[in-house]
Motif scaffolding. Sequence first.
Motif, short mmCIF file in Angstrom:
data_model
loop_
_atom_site.label_atom_id
_atom_site.label_comp_id
_atom_site.label_asym_id
_atom_site.label_seq_id
_atom_site.Cartn_x
_atom_site.Cartn_y
_atom_site.Cartn_z
N ILE A 254 0.84 -1.20 0.00
CA ILE A 254 0.00 0.00 0.00
C ILE A 254 0.87 1.24 0.00
CG2 ILE A 254 -1.59 1.38 1.41
CD1 ILE A 254 -2.82 -1.31 2.34
N GLY A 255 1.89 1.24 0.88
CA GLY A 255 2.80 2.38 0.97
C GLY A 255 3.61 2.59 -0.29
N ARG A 256 4.07 1.49 -0.89
CA ARG A 256 4.88 1.59 -2.11
C ARG A 256 4.09 2.20 -3.26
NH1 ARG A 256 6.07 -0.89 -6.86
NH2 ARG A 256 4.33 -2.36 -6.63
N LEU A 257 2.88 1.67 -3.48
CA LEU A 257 2.06 2.17 -4.58
C LEU A 257 1.65 3.62 -4.36
CD1 LEU A 257 -0.26 -0.93 -5.18
CD2 LEU A 257 1.68 -0.20 -6.58
N ALA A 258 1.29 3.95 -3.12
CA ALA A 258 0.90 5.33 -2.81
C ALA A 258 2.08 6.28 -2.99
CB ALA A 258 0.36 5.42 -1.39
N ARG A 259 3.23 5.87 -2.53
CA ARG A 259 4.43 6.73 -2.64
C ARG A 259 4.76 7.03 -4.09
NH1 ARG A 259 9.32 5.33 -3.75
NH2 ARG A 259 8.95 3.12 -3.25
N LEU A 260 4.71 6.01 -4.94
CA LEU A 260 5.03 6.22 -6.36
C LEU A 260 4.06 7.19 -7.01
CD1 LEU A 260 5.90 2.56 -7.44
CD2 LEU A 260 7.49 4.47 -7.14
N GLU A 261 2.78 7.08 -6.67
CA GLU A 261 1.79 7.96 -7.30
C GLU A 261 1.90 9.39 -6.77
OE1 GLU A 261 -3.02 8.07 -7.99
OE2 GLU A 261 -1.92 6.18 -8.11
#
Length: 311
Positions: free
Chosen positions: A266-273
């Motif tokens: 969740i954190g990885r995908l949110a951070r990239l966006e």
Amino acid sequence: MTGAEGTPSFRAGIVILAGRPNVGKSSLVNRLIRYKASIVSDKPQTTRNVIRCVYNGDGFQIVFTDTPGIHLPKHALGRTIVDAAVASMNDANLVCYIVEAGDRSIGPEDRQIIECLRKSSTPVILVVNKCDAVKGKNFVENARGVYGEALGPAGAVAVSARTGEGIDEFVSLVRKFLPEGPPFYDEDIFIDRPEKFIASEIIREKVLRLTHEEVPHSAAVEIEEYKSPDEYPERTVLFIRATICVEREGQKRIIIGDKGSRLKEIGRLARLEIESLTGHRVFLDLWVKVRADWRRSESDLKRLGIKEQSP
């Protein structure tokens, strides 16, 4: 049309995007302004806040308001979402009532929305979305056959928020209902919400995507700290500390996942966006907390920014 001194007159207006949950209101607004102003998921009631997005054209400005879907409320969160949607309709120049190309009858939630619209003097146009997903060409005629008598629309147009089909025709139709007047916002503003809000919504979108039906709408995101290089020039990284609030311990375990795997994703995908949207490298410090029955609590809804604070 020109102004009193022969100069072209400017037109500007407030336009509501209304419709039952999951008909594509958020997708349409994102397509219109070419920016991810509203999160999108395949789950109903994804949008919780009224979000105003600005479309600037040649000699006109449209302030599109993406409303939460009107539905039959079951708790304080549901009532807050519906109240926000209904209130927004009374302060607009036009309502775009969005339906799906495959609709063949009027459902209970559509009837509830239409009942609200009929109490207002604001003109309504019928917008038939998802025309790319259904075979055929007579989308407008079919939709008028289903909704025309109950709604009495002042116009109709077929679009696809996914492909962009019909968007130019849609904007041209909306423009006809705009009154003369100055723009509401400067040209460089296209959403009335701060970056902090958008970041919290992006995180919540990833929760919805990765937890499927296990934690449908029991999750909210609270930004505890948001320090951007735009505000703190000495910083080189956008620092965000956020808490995902859920109602039960079991939901917390689901979001965290095996050895923290789901929370990390969740954190990885949110951070990239968020990095893509802001242009800054992001350090995202993500936590999960149980806040029992927050959806039924007026104070929690205000704390989480879902219900507006009273003046």
